[in-house]
Design a protein around this motif. Structure first.
Motif, short mmCIF file in Angstrom:
data_model
loop_
_atom_site.label_atom_id
_atom_site.label_comp_id
_atom_site.label_asym_id
_atom_site.label_seq_id
_atom_site.Cartn_x
_atom_site.Cartn_y
_atom_site.Cartn_z
N VAL A 117 0.75 -1.14 -0.08
CA VAL A 117 -0.03 0.00 0.13
C VAL A 117 0.82 1.29 -0.14
O VAL A 117 1.88 1.33 0.73
N ILE A 118 0.59 2.02 -0.82
CA ILE A 118 1.23 3.38 -1.06
C ILE A 118 0.19 4.56 -0.89
O ILE A 118 -0.86 4.68 -1.45
N TYR A 119 0.54 5.38 0.16
CA TYR A 119 -0.45 6.42 0.35
C TYR A 119 -1.67 6.13 0.84
O TYR A 119 -2.25 5.52 1.98
N GLY A 120 -2.66 6.00 -0.12
CA GLY A 120 -3.91 5.57 0.31
C GLY A 120 -4.93 6.77 1.04
O GLY A 120 -6.16 6.26 1.24
N TYR A 121 -4.51 7.86 1.20
CA TYR A 121 -5.59 8.86 1.87
C TYR A 121 -6.52 9.21 0.84
O TYR A 121 -6.05 9.50 -0.42
N GLY A 122 -7.86 9.21 0.92
CA GLY A 122 -8.73 9.51 0.09
C GLY A 122 -9.26 8.41 -0.72
O GLY A 122 -9.98 8.81 -1.62
#
Length: 261
Positions: A117-122
Motif C-alpha cells: 500500500v502506498i499512501y491511500g488517503y482519500g
C-alpha cells in the motif's frame, strides 16, 4: 424448708429468644460480609476482564493500516488490515507492464509477503483496482540495498498516488472484531470484501472467541479517519455482565493509530 434455686420457664424462654436474636444478627452479618466480598471480587474480575479485552483490541488496532480502519454492522464490528512490514521505495512501478519496484530493505534484513500500500488517503483500500493504492499480493525479499519488490504471479500494478515520504506498507489480509450475542469474536483469513466485515468465517480457525459475558448489543466502535495532520482514532465501548447477579460494568477506550503517509 429452703426452696430449690433455678430458672423459671419465663426466664428460659427469654434467654432462648435473646440467643436466637443474637444468632440471627450474627448470621446476617456474616452473610452480608461474605456477599459483599464476593460482589467486590466479581467487580474486580469484570474490571480485569475489561482491561484485558481493551488491551487486546488496542494492540491489534495500533498495528493496523490507518486508512483501512472501518466499522460495520451498525458499529458492532471493526475491520482493518494489519501492517506486517514498512519501508521506503526508491521508485514506483513504471513502464507498460509494471510488475516490480525498487525499495530500501526492511529493518533487520528480513523478508515479507502481502499486499503493498502506498499512501491511500482519500482512496478505498478495499477496492483493489489498477491503478489504486493497494497492489496484488507481492513479495518483499531480504538482501542488500536496493531490493526489488515483485508482484506475485506476474501481476502488474500502478499506484494512483505517491507518498510524500516515499513510504510503502505491506499488509496482510483483513481482520475484524465483532460482537455476536454475549460473545466477542476475532475473524481472519476471509479476504477482501467491498462491504465492511462481510463474508466472515463461521468457525475456527477463521473465527476465534475473544471474550464472553458481554451485554448483547453493547459493543460500539467509532472511527475518526486519519488525515495529513493527525492519525486515525478508534474509540469503543462495551459492557460486561455478571452471569449470576446480572450486574454490569461499562468499559470505554480510545486508541490513536499513528502513521507516516
Amino acid at each position: 424448708m429452703k426452696r430449690a434455686g433455678g430458672f423459671t420457664l419465663v426466664e428460659l424462654v427469654m434467654v432462648i429468644v435473646l440467643l436466637a436474636t443474637v444468632a440471627t444478627i450474627s448470621v446476617q452479618f456474616v452473610t452480608l460480609s461474605t456477599r459483599g466480598a464476593i460482589d467486590v471480587g466479581a467487580r474486580q474480575q469484570r474490571a480485569l476482564a475489561g482491561v484485558v479485552i481493551s488491551e487486546q483490541i488496542s494492540r491489534a488496532v495500533r498495528a493496523a493500516l490507518p486508512t483501512s480502519l472501518r466499522t460495520g454492522s451498525g458499529g458492532s464490528c471493526l475491520e482493518w488490515m494489519p501492517i506486517v512490514a514498512a519501508s521506503n521505495y526508491l521508485n514506483r512501478p513504471s513502464g507498460p507492464t509494471p510488475d516490480s519496484f525498487e525499495a530500501v530493505p526492511l529493518a533487520g534484513g528480513r523478508s515479507a509477503a502481502g499486499r503493498v500500500v502506498i499512501y491511500g488517503y482519500g482512496s478505498n483500500v478495499y477496492n483493489p483496482t489498477d491503478p489504486g493504492p493497494i497492489s496484488p499480493p507481492a513479495t518483499v525479499p531480504a538482501g542488500p540495498s536496493p531490493i526489488t519488490v515483485t508482484f506475485d504471479g506476474g501481476a502488474t500494478h500502478r499506484f494512483s498516488q505517491q507518498s510524500p515520504e516515499r513510504r510503502f506498507y505491506v499488509v496482510s489480509g483483513p481482520e475484524a472484531v465483532c460482537q455476536a450475542g454475549a460473545f466477542l469474536y476475532r475473524y481472519s483469513g476471509y479476504g477482501i470484501n467491498a462491504s465492511p466485515a462481510s463474508g466472515l468465517p463461521s468457525s475456527y480457525p477463521g473465527r476465534e472467541v475473544m471474550a464472553a459475558n458481554l451485554v448483547p448489543g453493547s459493543l460500539e466502535f467509532e472511527v475518526t479517519p486519519p488525515s495529513l495532520q493527525r492519525g486515525a482514532v478508534v474509540s469503543f465501548s462495551f459492557e460486561l455482565a455478571d452471569p449470576e447477579s446480572g450486574e454490569t460494568t461499562a468499559i470505554t477506550q480510545e486508541v490513536q493509530v499513528r502513521n507516516v503517509p
